[in-house]
Design a protein around this motif. Structure first.
Motif, PDB file in Angstrom:
ATOM      1  N   VAL A  99      71.724  16.857  58.130  1.00 39.67           N
ATOM      2  CA  VAL A  99      72.332  16.053  59.180  1.00 39.67           C
ATOM      3  C   VAL A  99      72.995  14.810  58.582  1.00 39.67           C
ATOM      4  O   VAL A  99      73.990  14.319  59.114  1.00 39.67           O
ATOM      5  CB  VAL A  99      71.281  15.682  60.251  1.00 39.67           C
ATOM      6  CG1 VAL A  99      71.803  14.637  61.213  1.00 39.67           C
ATOM      7  CG2 VAL A  99      70.864  16.926  61.018  1.00 39.67           C
ATOM      8  N   GLU A 100      72.488  14.323  57.488  1.00 47.48           N
ATOM      9  CA  GLU A 100      73.071  13.152  56.826  1.00 47.48           C
ATOM     10  C   GLU A 100      74.524  13.421  56.436  1.00 47.48           C
ATOM     11  O   GLU A 100      75.350  12.511  56.415  1.00 47.48           O
ATOM     12  CB  GLU A 100      72.260  12.760  55.592  1.00 47.48           C
ATOM     13  CG  GLU A 100      70.933  12.113  55.891  1.00 47.48           C
ATOM     14  CD  GLU A 100      71.064  10.793  56.623  1.00 47.48           C
ATOM     15  OE1 GLU A 100      71.977   9.998  56.304  1.00 47.48           O
ATOM     16  OE2 GLU A 100      70.252  10.565  57.541  1.00 47.48           O
ATOM     17  N   GLU A 101      74.838  14.657  56.150  1.00 48.84           N
ATOM     18  CA  GLU A 101      76.207  15.026  55.778  1.00 48.84           C
ATOM     19  C   GLU A 101      77.110  15.182  57.001  1.00 48.84           C
ATOM     20  O   GLU A 101      78.327  15.257  56.864  1.00 48.84           O
ATOM     21  CB  GLU A 101      76.190  16.322  54.972  1.00 48.84           C
ATOM     22  CG  GLU A 101      75.434  16.192  53.655  1.00 48.84           C
ATOM     23  CD  GLU A 101      75.277  17.522  52.928  1.00 48.84           C
ATOM     24  OE1 GLU A 101      75.840  18.538  53.403  1.00 48.84           O
ATOM     25  OE2 GLU A 101      74.582  17.542  51.911  1.00 48.84           O
ATOM     26  N   LEU A 107      73.649  12.473  66.413  1.00 49.26           N
ATOM     27  CA  LEU A 107      72.815  13.537  65.841  1.00 49.26           C
ATOM     28  C   LEU A 107      71.975  12.971  64.693  1.00 49.26           C
ATOM     29  O   LEU A 107      70.771  13.242  64.603  1.00 49.26           O
ATOM     30  CB  LEU A 107      73.688  14.700  65.349  1.00 49.26           C
ATOM     31  CG  LEU A 107      72.947  15.891  64.753  1.00 49.26           C
ATOM     32  CD1 LEU A 107      72.064  16.550  65.805  1.00 49.26           C
ATOM     33  CD2 LEU A 107      73.930  16.893  64.175  1.00 49.26           C
ATOM     34  N   LYS A 108      72.593  12.185  63.843  1.00 51.58           N
ATOM     35  CA  LYS A 108      71.871  11.561  62.720  1.00 51.58           C
ATOM     36  C   LYS A 108      70.738  10.683  63.238  1.00 51.58           C
ATOM     37  O   LYS A 108      69.610  10.745  62.747  1.00 51.58           O
ATOM     38  CB  LYS A 108      72.816  10.691  61.880  1.00 51.58           C
ATOM     39  CG  LYS A 108      73.754  11.431  61.000  1.00 51.58           C
ATOM     40  CD  LYS A 108      74.583  10.423  60.216  1.00 51.58           C
ATOM     41  CE  LYS A 108      75.699  11.102  59.470  1.00 51.58           C
ATOM     42  NZ  LYS A 108      76.520  10.135  58.726  1.00 51.58           N
ATOM     43  N   GLN A 109      71.048   9.872  64.225  1.00 51.23           N
ATOM     44  CA  GLN A 109      70.059   8.949  64.756  1.00 51.23           C
ATOM     45  C   GLN A 109      68.901   9.699  65.431  1.00 51.23           C
ATOM     46  O   GLN A 109      67.736   9.360  65.253  1.00 51.23           O
ATOM     47  CB  GLN A 109      70.708   7.993  65.749  1.00 51.23           C
ATOM     48  CG  GLN A 109      69.780   6.914  66.232  1.00 51.23           C
ATOM     49  CD  GLN A 109      70.469   5.973  67.210  1.00 51.23           C
ATOM     50  OE1 GLN A 109      71.600   6.227  67.641  1.00 51.23           O
ATOM     51  NE2 GLN A 109      69.794   4.899  67.552  1.00 51.23           N
ATOM     52  N   ILE A 114      63.139  11.436  65.270  1.00 46.81           N
ATOM     53  CA  ILE A 114      62.108  12.475  65.352  1.00 46.81           C
ATOM     54  C   ILE A 114      61.358  12.591  64.030  1.00 46.81           C
ATOM     55  O   ILE A 114      60.125  12.655  63.993  1.00 46.81           O
ATOM     56  CB  ILE A 114      62.740  13.828  65.749  1.00 46.81           C
ATOM     57  CG1 ILE A 114      63.265  13.756  67.170  1.00 46.81           C
ATOM     58  CG2 ILE A 114      61.728  14.961  65.612  1.00 46.81           C
ATOM     59  CD1 ILE A 114      64.131  14.934  67.567  1.00 46.81           C
ATOM     60  N   PHE A 115      62.109  12.609  62.934  1.00 49.72           N
ATOM     61  CA  PHE A 115      61.498  12.736  61.620  1.00 49.72           C
ATOM     62  C   PHE A 115      60.574  11.545  61.340  1.00 49.72           C
ATOM     63  O   PHE A 115      59.440  11.723  60.889  1.00 49.72           O
ATOM     64  CB  PHE A 115      62.576  12.847  60.539  1.00 49.72           C
ATOM     65  CG  PHE A 115      62.010  12.909  59.148  1.00 49.72           C
ATOM     66  CD1 PHE A 115      61.240  13.991  58.749  1.00 49.72           C
ATOM     67  CD2 PHE A 115      62.234  11.891  58.241  1.00 49.72           C
ATOM     68  CE1 PHE A 115      60.708  14.051  57.474  1.00 49.72           C
ATOM     69  CE2 PHE A 115      61.699  11.939  56.966  1.00 49.72           C
ATOM     70  CZ  PHE A 115      60.938  13.022  56.581  1.00 49.72           C
TER      71      PHE A 115
END
Length: 183
Positions: A99-101, A107-109, A114-115
Motif C-alpha cells: 500500500v505504501e507504493e 488507503l495508506k492511512q 489497522i496495522f
C-alpha cells in the motif's frame, strides 16, 4: 495450738508434705537411663530433625516452583491465539508495504491505522518482534533457510535477509526468524 494439731493430723494420715519423693513411689524417675537407650533416643531425635528439615525444604521448593509455574502460565495464557495471529500480522505487514507504493492517501492511512492497532494490541499482550537483519546468526534464535555469498565482507556470518520475522512472547521465543545468512 491449732497449728500443732494440723501438723500432727497430716503426719498421722501419712500426708507429710515435706516427705521425700522417693517414698511416694516415684523412684523410677530418678533411675539412670542406660547409655545405649540414651544413644538410641538421640539418634532417633536427630533422624526426626533431619526428616523435618528435608520435608520443610521440599515443601518450600514445591511452593516456589508452583508460584513460578503459575506466573509463567498467566504470561503465556494466550500463546496459542497470538501464535495463530502471527500469520495475519505477516500478511498485514506485506499489505502495508504494498500500500505504501499506492498513490491513494486514504488507503495508506486506513491500512496504517489497522496495522498499528493490531501491532499495539499484540505488544500490550507481551509480543515483541525479533531484530534479525544485520545481526550475527544465532541458531538458538534464527532458522537459516539458505546461505548466499555475503555482499560485503562485514556481512559474513551475519543475516543478510529476513524471510519471516521471529517473535518473543514475554521474553520467550514463540517463533524463530527465518533468515538468509551470508557466507
Amino acid at each position: 495450738m491449732m497449728n500443732q494439731n494440723n501438723d500432727n493430723f497430716t503426719e498421722q494420715d501419712g500426708l507429710n508434705i515435706n516427705a521425700d519423693e522417693n517414698v511416694s513411689g516415684t523412684e523410677h524417675l530418678n533411675d539412670p537411663i542406660e547409655e545405649t537407650q540414651l544413644n538410641a533416643l538421640e539418634a532417633e531425635l536427630n533422624e526426626s530433625k533431619d526428616k523435618y528439615l528435608r520435608l520443610a525444604a521440599e515443601f518450600d521448593n514445591f511452593r516456589k516452583r508452583t508460584a513460578k509455574e503459575r506466573i509463567e502460565l498467566f504470561q503465556t495464557a494466550g500463546k496459542d491465539i497470538i501464535t495463530d495471529l502471527l500469520d495475519v500480522l505477516d500478511d498485514v505487514d506485506r499489505a502495508s508495504k504494498e500500500v505504501e507504493e499506492s498513490s491513494d492517501a486514504h488507503l495508506k492511512q486506513g491500512v496504517s491505522l489497522i496495522f498499528n492497532k493490531l501491532k499495539n494490541i499484540l505488544q500490550s499482550k507481551g509480543l515483541k518482534a525479533m531484530e534479525a537483519k544485520g545481526v550475527a546468526f544465532d541458531p538458538e534464535l534464527h532458522e537459516a533457510i539458505t546461505e548466499i555469498p555475503a555482499p560485503t565482507e562485514d556481512l559474513q556470518g551475519k543475516i543478510v535477509d529476513e524471510i519471516s520475522k521471529g517473535y518473543y512472547l514475554n521474553d520467550k521465543i514463540i517463533r524463530h526468524a527465518k533468515v538468509v545468512v551470508g557466507k
